[in-house]
Design a protein around this motif. Structure first.
Motif: not given
Ligand SMILES: C[S@@+](CC[C@H](N)C(=O)[O-])C[C@H]1O[C@@H](n2cnc3c(N)ncnc32)[C@H](O)[C@@H]1O
Length: 278
Positions: A132-143
């Motif tokens: 699972x690759x999470x590249x600079x998107x987690x800051x946009x996720x509320x939870x």
């Protein structure tokens, strides 16, 4: 200072900014990793993908889920470098259309697949991905806890989560939030609604969801020249950008580069990299 309501919804925000982002940030919609400092933004953003890939170590028979895939450049890099299959998801139709368009007819077409999706509600079966690759998107996720829980659920035993993003350098007291209120409102308008956490928070969430943290690294210094490159792109591509954004948006972009530099130098925000195995 008023808030741009369109920035609040991640799909609407990326539908609005993706074309302009191409001129400001390049094909990779993420920060650069600068080993020396004099690299081009293109080199440095690909280097950050390489750093993530060195941690992910995908194999040709692996299935990778790219959560928050932008316009698909990191997914295409992974498919090209490792021969793995990558599914990229984003809530933005513009991102997905662009990702598909760039891949159709290319030699990577059979390896990459892009679909509308939200990390907060991923419809995939348990243990269905190797990476699972999470590249600079987690800051946009509320939870973030949900993101980490879902990532752990989707990973096969022996699988790995790799994540990088803008993060808080330390937990923020309410008074500090209030002091930086206008700066955060500006960042909200330019980059969308974000909630930043510390690298330690991500690491503890990974562990709480049964993953073992393999690396947790602060790469703030290596990402610092990014703002200078964004500014140069904004100056060089002004006319093209103004066909997608208005003057006020572009002024805010310039102002946000200064705010971010101040946050980087003042120990408010920075950039983190995490790898955790299941
Ligand atoms: C800064 S871009 C990074 C894109 C890509 N990972 C890259 O590095 O080029 C953030 C991406 O996250 C996506 N995103 C925002 N919220 C999301 C969510 N809840 N679930 C999945 N993706 C999301 C945005 O649409 C955008 O594609």
């Amino acid at each position: 200072m008023s808030v741009d309501e369109s920035a609040t919804d991640p799909a609407a925000h990326y539908d609005k900014v993706t074309d302009a982002w191409g001129y400001l940030l390049g094909d990779n919609l993420h920060y650069g990793y600068f080993d020396r400092g004099d690299e081009s933004l293109e080199e440095a953003t690909e280097r950050l993908t390489r750093r993530m890939a060195e941690l992910a170590e995908p194999a040709p028979d692996h299935l990778v889920l790219d959560v928050g895939c932008g316009t698909g450049q990191p997914a295409r890099c992974l498919a090209e470098w490792f021969g793995c299959r990558v599914t990229g998801i984003s809530p933005s139709q513009v991102c997905i259309d662009r990702a598909r368009k760039t891949s159709v007819g290319s030699p990577l077409e059979s390896l990459v697949h892009f679909e509308i999706g939200d990390a907060m509600a991923m419809p995939y079966a348990d243990a269905s991905y190797d990476r699972v690759w999470v590249m600079e998107s987690s800051h946009l996720m509320p939870d973030k806890s949900r993101l980490m829980g879902e990532s752990a659920r989707l990973l096969k035993p022996g699988g790995r989560l790799v994540l990088c993003d803008v993060m808080l350098k330390k937990k923020m007291e309410l008074m500090e939030v209030i002091r930086h209120r206008d700066a955060f409102l500006l960042l909200h308008d330019v980059f969308g609604r974000a909630r930043m956490e510390t690298l330690a928070f991500y690491a503890s969430e990974a562990e709480a969801n049964g993953l073992t943290v393999q690396l947790s690294e602060d790469i703030t210094t290596a990402t610092r020249p990014t703002f200078d490159r964004w500014r140069r792109n904004a100056e060089a591509n002004r006319e093209e950008i103004l066909t997608h954004l208005d003057e006020a948006d572009l002024d805010k972009f310039f102002a946000s580069c200064e705010v971010l530099e101040g946050f980087w130098d003042g120990g408010v925000l920075g950039y983190g990299l995490l790898s955790a195995g299941r």
